[in-house]
Design a protein around this motif. Structure first.
Motif, short mmCIF file in Angstrom:
data_model
loop_
_atom_site.label_atom_id
_atom_site.label_comp_id
_atom_site.label_asym_id
_atom_site.label_seq_id
_atom_site.Cartn_x
_atom_site.Cartn_y
_atom_site.Cartn_z
N GLN A 1 123.76 44.14 64.05
CA GLN A 1 123.01 44.49 62.84
C GLN A 1 123.52 45.81 62.27
O GLN A 1 124.02 46.66 63.00
CB GLN A 1 121.52 44.65 63.16
CG GLN A 1 120.79 43.35 63.44
CD GLN A 1 119.32 43.62 63.70
OE1 GLN A 1 118.91 43.86 64.82
NE2 GLN A 1 118.53 43.57 62.63
N THR A 2 123.41 45.93 60.97
CA THR A 2 123.82 47.17 60.32
C THR A 2 122.90 47.41 59.13
O THR A 2 121.81 46.90 59.05
CB THR A 2 125.30 47.12 59.91
OG1 THR A 2 125.71 48.40 59.43
CG2 THR A 2 125.57 46.08 58.82
N GLY A 3 123.36 48.20 58.18
CA GLY A 3 122.56 48.53 57.01
C GLY A 3 122.77 49.97 56.60
O GLY A 3 123.78 50.60 56.95
N LEU A 4 121.83 50.49 55.87
CA LEU A 4 121.82 51.90 55.48
C LEU A 4 121.52 52.76 56.70
O LEU A 4 120.63 52.42 57.49
CB LEU A 4 120.74 52.10 54.42
CG LEU A 4 120.30 53.54 54.12
CD1 LEU A 4 121.38 54.29 53.36
CD2 LEU A 4 118.98 53.53 53.34
N TRP A 5 122.26 53.86 56.87
CA TRP A 5 121.88 54.84 57.88
C TRP A 5 120.75 55.67 57.26
O TRP A 5 120.97 56.38 56.28
CB TRP A 5 123.06 55.71 58.28
CG TRP A 5 122.78 56.45 59.56
CD1 TRP A 5 122.30 57.71 59.69
CD2 TRP A 5 122.94 55.93 60.89
NE1 TRP A 5 122.14 58.02 61.02
CE2 TRP A 5 122.52 56.95 61.78
CE3 TRP A 5 123.37 54.71 61.42
CZ2 TRP A 5 122.54 56.78 63.17
CZ3 TRP A 5 123.39 54.56 62.80
CH2 TRP A 5 122.98 55.58 63.65
N ASP B 1 119.83 50.28 59.25
CA ASP B 1 120.50 50.14 60.54
C ASP B 1 119.49 50.48 61.64
O ASP B 1 118.93 51.59 61.66
CB ASP B 1 121.70 51.10 60.60
CG ASP B 1 122.58 50.86 61.82
OD1 ASP B 1 122.01 50.78 62.94
OD2 ASP B 1 123.80 50.78 61.68
N PRO B 2 119.25 49.56 62.58
CA PRO B 2 118.23 49.81 63.60
C PRO B 2 118.54 51.00 64.50
O PRO B 2 117.63 51.55 65.13
CB PRO B 2 118.19 48.51 64.40
CG PRO B 2 119.50 47.83 64.12
CD PRO B 2 119.87 48.23 62.73
N ASN C 1 129.30 62.96 57.90
CA ASN C 1 128.53 62.06 58.76
C ASN C 1 127.03 62.30 58.55
O ASN C 1 126.65 63.16 57.75
CB ASN C 1 128.92 62.31 60.22
CG ASN C 1 128.86 63.79 60.57
OD1 ASN C 1 128.02 64.52 60.07
ND2 ASN C 1 129.77 64.25 61.41
N PRO C 2 126.16 61.56 59.27
CA PRO C 2 124.73 61.79 59.08
C PRO C 2 124.26 63.22 59.31
O PRO C 2 123.30 63.67 58.66
CB PRO C 2 124.10 60.82 60.10
CG PRO C 2 125.08 59.70 60.19
CD PRO C 2 126.43 60.36 60.10
N ARG C 3 124.92 63.95 60.21
CA ARG C 3 124.55 65.35 60.42
C ARG C 3 124.81 66.20 59.16
O ARG C 3 124.29 67.30 59.03
CB ARG C 3 125.32 65.94 61.60
CG ARG C 3 124.86 65.43 62.96
CD ARG C 3 125.60 66.17 64.06
NE ARG C 3 125.23 65.67 65.37
CZ ARG C 3 124.19 66.10 66.09
NH1 ARG C 3 123.43 67.06 65.60
NH2 ARG C 3 123.94 65.60 67.28
N SER C 4 125.62 65.66 58.26
CA SER C 4 125.99 66.39 57.05
C SER C 4 125.14 65.99 55.84
O SER C 4 125.35 66.52 54.75
CB SER C 4 127.47 66.13 56.73
OG SER C 4 128.28 66.26 57.87
N SER C 5 124.19 65.07 56.02
CA SER C 5 123.41 64.57 54.89
C SER C 5 122.67 65.69 54.15
O SER C 5 122.70 65.77 52.93
CB SER C 5 122.41 63.52 55.37
OG SER C 5 123.06 62.39 55.89
N LEU C 6 122.00 66.54 54.93
CA LEU C 6 121.22 67.61 54.33
C LEU C 6 122.12 68.61 53.61
O LEU C 6 121.85 69.01 52.47
CB LEU C 6 120.40 68.32 55.40
CG LEU C 6 119.37 69.35 54.93
CD1 LEU C 6 118.36 68.74 54.00
CD2 LEU C 6 118.68 69.98 56.14
N SER C 7 123.22 69.00 54.26
CA SER C 7 124.14 69.97 53.66
C SER C 7 124.81 69.41 52.40
O SER C 7 125.06 70.16 51.46
CB SER C 7 125.22 70.36 54.68
OG SER C 7 124.65 71.02 55.79
N THR C 8 125.08 68.11 52.41
CA THR C 8 125.67 67.49 51.22
C THR C 8 124.70 67.57 50.05
O THR C 8 125.09 67.92 48.92
CB THR C 8 126.04 66.02 51.51
OG1 THR C 8 126.89 65.96 52.66
CG2 THR C 8 126.76 65.40 50.32
N ALA C 9 123.44 67.26 50.32
CA ALA C 9 122.42 67.35 49.26
C ALA C 9 122.28 68.78 48.76
O ALA C 9 122.15 69.02 47.55
CB ALA C 9 121.09 66.83 49.79
#
Length: 223
Positions: free
Chosen positions: A19-23, A54-55, A202-210
Protein backbone atom coordinates in the motif's frame (compact mmCIF):
# COMPACT_ATOMS: atom_id res chain seq x y z
CA UNK A 1 -6.22 36.13 0.99
CA UNK A 2 -3.17 34.40 -0.50
CA UNK A 3 -4.10 30.94 -1.76
CA UNK A 4 -1.81 27.93 -1.85
CA UNK A 5 -2.53 24.94 -4.09
CA UNK A 6 -1.37 21.62 -2.65
CA UNK A 7 -1.39 18.63 -5.02
CA UNK A 8 -1.60 15.09 -3.63
CA UNK A 9 -1.44 11.63 -5.17
CA UNK A 10 -4.43 9.37 -5.84
CA UNK A 11 -2.36 6.16 -6.00
CA UNK A 12 -2.92 3.75 -3.12
CA UNK A 13 -0.98 0.64 -4.24
CA UNK A 14 2.51 0.04 -5.65
CA UNK A 15 1.60 -3.61 -6.20
CA UNK A 16 -0.77 -6.11 -4.61
CA UNK A 17 1.44 -6.40 -1.53
CA UNK A 18 2.41 -2.77 -0.96
CA UNK A 19 0.00 0.00 0.00
CA UNK A 20 1.07 3.57 -0.60
CA UNK A 21 -0.42 7.04 -0.93
CA UNK A 22 0.28 10.50 0.40
CA UNK A 23 2.88 10.72 3.16
CA UNK A 24 0.61 12.41 5.66
CA UNK A 25 3.07 14.86 7.22
CA UNK A 26 4.05 16.09 3.75
CA UNK A 27 0.59 17.63 3.58
CA UNK A 28 -0.40 18.27 7.17
CA UNK A 29 2.72 20.01 8.45
CA UNK A 30 2.94 22.51 5.56
CA UNK A 31 -0.84 23.04 5.53
CA UNK A 32 -0.78 23.80 9.26
CA UNK A 33 2.00 26.34 8.78
CA UNK A 34 0.23 27.97 5.85
CA UNK A 35 -3.07 28.27 7.69
CA UNK A 36 -1.42 29.66 10.81
CA UNK A 37 0.31 32.24 8.59
CA UNK A 38 -3.10 33.37 7.34
CA UNK A 39 -3.06 31.69 3.92
CA UNK A 40 -5.86 29.67 2.36
CA UNK A 41 -5.03 26.06 1.51
CA UNK A 42 -6.71 24.21 -1.35
CA UNK A 43 -5.88 20.56 -2.00
CA UNK A 44 -6.40 18.98 -5.42
CA UNK A 45 -5.57 15.71 -7.17
CA UNK A 46 -5.58 14.28 -10.66
CA UNK A 47 -8.63 12.07 -10.11
CA UNK A 48 -10.30 14.02 -7.32
CA UNK A 49 -11.95 12.53 -4.26
CA UNK A 50 -10.47 11.28 -1.01
CA UNK A 51 -6.68 11.09 -0.87
CA UNK A 52 -5.21 7.72 0.17
CA UNK A 53 -2.78 7.92 3.08
CA UNK A 54 0.34 5.75 3.21
CA UNK A 55 -0.31 3.54 6.26
CA UNK A 56 3.33 3.86 7.32
CA UNK A 57 2.97 7.63 7.69
CA UNK A 58 0.61 7.77 10.65
CA UNK A 59 -0.36 6.05 13.86
CA UNK A 60 -3.78 5.68 15.48
CA UNK A 61 -3.00 8.67 17.69
CA UNK A 62 -2.83 11.66 15.38
CA UNK A 63 -2.40 15.12 16.90
CA UNK A 64 -5.83 16.65 17.47
CA UNK A 65 -4.73 19.85 15.75
CA UNK A 66 -4.46 17.85 12.50
CA UNK A 67 -8.19 17.08 12.34
CA UNK A 68 -9.28 20.33 10.71
CA UNK A 69 -6.13 20.59 8.61
CA UNK A 70 -6.84 17.20 7.02
CA UNK A 71 -10.28 18.25 5.81
CA UNK A 72 -9.10 19.42 2.33
CA UNK A 73 -7.82 15.92 1.47
CA UNK A 74 -11.10 14.19 2.36
CA UNK A 75 -12.70 15.26 -0.94
CA UNK A 76 -10.35 16.95 -3.40
CA UNK A 77 -11.44 18.63 -6.62
CA UNK A 78 -9.96 17.61 -9.95
CA UNK A 79 -6.72 19.42 -10.67
CA UNK A 80 -7.93 19.92 -14.26
CA UNK A 81 -10.79 22.07 -12.91
CA UNK A 82 -8.52 24.33 -10.86
CA UNK A 83 -7.65 27.81 -12.15
CA UNK A 84 -3.93 28.22 -11.33
CA UNK A 85 -4.16 31.99 -11.70
CA UNK A 86 -5.98 32.11 -8.34
CA UNK A 87 -2.91 30.83 -6.48
CA UNK A 88 0.48 32.22 -5.49
CA UNK A 89 2.08 28.87 -4.63
CA UNK A 90 1.84 25.32 -5.92
CA UNK A 91 3.08 22.69 -3.47
CA UNK A 92 3.66 19.10 -4.62
CA UNK A 93 3.19 16.73 -1.66
CA UNK A 94 5.21 13.57 -1.26
CA UNK A 95 4.62 9.89 -0.66
CA UNK A 96 5.56 6.99 -2.91
CA UNK A 97 2.18 7.23 -4.64
CA UNK A 98 3.36 10.45 -6.28
CA UNK A 99 6.02 8.45 -8.12
CA UNK A 100 3.26 6.73 -10.06
CA UNK A 101 0.80 9.48 -11.08
CA UNK A 102 2.80 12.74 -10.95
CA UNK A 103 5.57 12.26 -13.58
CA UNK A 104 5.00 13.29 -17.20
CA UNK A 105 1.46 14.38 -16.47
CA UNK A 106 -0.03 16.98 -18.82
CA UNK A 107 -2.39 18.44 -16.23
CA UNK A 108 0.43 19.00 -13.76
CA UNK A 109 2.56 20.40 -16.57
CA UNK A 110 -0.19 22.90 -17.47
CA UNK A 111 -0.38 24.09 -13.87
CA UNK A 112 3.38 24.33 -13.42
CA UNK A 113 3.85 26.26 -16.64
CA UNK A 114 1.55 28.97 -15.33
CA UNK A 115 3.61 29.28 -12.15
CA UNK A 116 6.83 29.22 -14.15
CA UNK A 117 5.68 31.97 -16.53
CA UNK A 118 4.46 34.19 -13.71
CA UNK A 119 7.51 33.42 -11.55
CA UNK A 120 5.29 32.20 -8.75
CA UNK A 121 6.53 29.75 -6.14
CA UNK A 122 6.85 26.10 -7.17
CA UNK A 123 7.52 23.90 -4.13
CA UNK A 124 7.79 20.19 -3.44
CA UNK A 125 8.80 17.86 -0.65
CA UNK A 126 10.17 14.33 -0.85
CA UNK A 127 8.62 12.32 -3.66
CA UNK A 128 6.50 15.32 -4.62
CA UNK A 129 9.41 16.35 -6.85
CA UNK A 130 8.22 13.58 -9.19
CA UNK A 131 5.71 16.15 -10.45
CA UNK A 132 8.59 18.18 -11.86
CA UNK A 133 9.74 15.25 -14.00
CA UNK A 134 8.98 15.56 -17.69
CA UNK A 135 7.72 19.14 -17.39
CA UNK A 136 9.11 21.53 -19.98
CA UNK A 137 8.88 25.27 -20.42
CA UNK A 138 7.49 26.99 -23.51
CA UNK A 139 10.83 26.47 -25.24
CA UNK A 140 10.81 22.74 -24.65
CA UNK A 141 13.51 22.84 -21.94
CA UNK A 142 13.09 20.86 -18.73
CA UNK A 143 11.97 23.30 -16.03
CA UNK A 144 14.46 21.80 -13.57
CA UNK A 145 17.44 22.32 -15.88
CA UNK A 146 20.11 24.44 -14.22
CA UNK A 147 18.22 24.55 -10.91
CA UNK A 148 19.64 23.50 -7.58
CA UNK A 149 17.13 21.09 -6.08
CA UNK A 150 16.60 18.30 -3.61
CA UNK A 151 14.17 15.48 -3.03
CA UNK A 152 14.12 11.94 -1.68
CA UNK A 153 17.67 10.67 -2.19
CA UNK A 154 18.88 7.36 -3.62
CA UNK A 155 20.33 6.49 -0.22
CA UNK A 156 16.97 7.07 1.44
CA UNK A 157 15.20 5.07 -1.26
CA UNK A 158 17.43 2.06 -0.65
CA UNK A 159 16.53 2.19 3.03
CA UNK A 160 12.81 1.84 2.21
CA UNK A 161 13.31 -1.63 0.77
CA UNK A 162 10.87 -0.98 -2.08
CA UNK A 163 13.22 0.69 -4.53
CA UNK A 164 12.63 -2.13 -7.03
CA UNK A 165 8.93 -1.29 -7.26
CA UNK A 166 9.57 2.26 -8.44
CA UNK A 167 9.92 3.39 -12.06
CA UNK A 168 12.92 5.59 -11.17
CA UNK A 169 14.41 7.53 -8.27
CA UNK A 170 13.95 11.24 -7.70
CA UNK A 171 17.68 11.89 -7.51
CA UNK A 172 18.54 10.18 -10.78
CA UNK A 173 15.68 11.74 -12.74
CA UNK A 174 16.29 15.30 -11.57
CA UNK A 175 19.95 14.92 -12.48
CA UNK A 176 19.07 13.41 -15.85
CA UNK A 177 16.90 16.44 -16.63
CA UNK A 178 19.71 18.85 -15.81
CA UNK A 179 19.11 19.81 -12.19
CA UNK A 180 21.93 20.18 -9.71
CA UNK A 181 20.82 17.71 -7.05
CA UNK A 182 21.83 18.38 -3.44
CA UNK A 183 21.04 15.79 -0.79
CA UNK A 184 21.94 15.53 2.87
CA UNK A 185 22.30 12.35 4.91
CA UNK A 186 19.17 10.19 5.13
CA UNK A 187 16.45 11.59 7.37
CA UNK A 188 18.12 14.98 7.71
CA UNK A 189 16.07 18.16 7.39
CA UNK A 190 17.26 19.72 4.13
CA UNK A 191 15.74 22.41 1.88
CA UNK A 192 17.00 24.04 -1.31
CA UNK A 193 15.80 27.45 -2.52
CA UNK A 194 16.60 28.46 -6.09
CA UNK A 195 14.74 31.65 -6.98
CA UNK A 196 11.05 30.65 -6.99
CA UNK A 197 11.76 26.91 -6.75
CA UNK A 198 11.70 25.53 -3.19
CA UNK A 199 12.33 21.83 -2.60
CA UNK A 200 12.55 19.72 0.55
CA UNK A 201 14.41 16.43 0.77
CA UNK A 202 12.08 14.21 2.81
CA UNK A 203 9.25 14.20 5.39
CA UNK A 204 11.60 15.64 8.02
CA UNK A 205 11.90 18.65 5.71
CA UNK A 206 8.15 19.29 5.32
CA UNK A 207 7.98 21.98 7.99
CA UNK A 208 11.16 23.73 6.85
CA UNK A 209 9.97 23.69 3.24
CA UNK A 210 6.72 25.38 4.24
CA UNK A 211 8.61 27.95 6.30
CA UNK A 212 10.84 28.72 3.29
CA UNK A 213 7.71 29.24 1.19
CA UNK A 214 6.24 31.62 3.76
CA UNK A 215 9.51 33.55 3.99
CA UNK A 216 9.57 33.90 0.21
CA UNK A 217 5.95 35.07 0.10
CA UNK A 218 6.59 37.74 2.68
CA UNK A 219 9.80 39.01 1.15
CA UNK A 220 9.23 42.35 -0.61
CA UNK A 221 9.45 41.87 -4.35
CA UNK A 222 11.45 44.30 -6.51
CA UNK A 223 9.30 46.79 -8.38
Amino acid sequence: MTKILMIATNVDQLDSDHQTGLWLSDFVEPATEFKEAGFEVVAASLKGGRIPIDPHSYSNELPRVWDGVMEPIHNTPLLSEIDPSEFEVVFLCGGHGAMMDFPNNKTIEHVLRHFLTKKKIIASVGHGAAGLIGVTDHNGEAIVKGRTMTGFTDAEEKETGIEGLLPFTIEEKLQAEGAGFEGDNPDKDHVEVDEHFITGQNPRSSLSTAQAVIKKLRKPQPQ
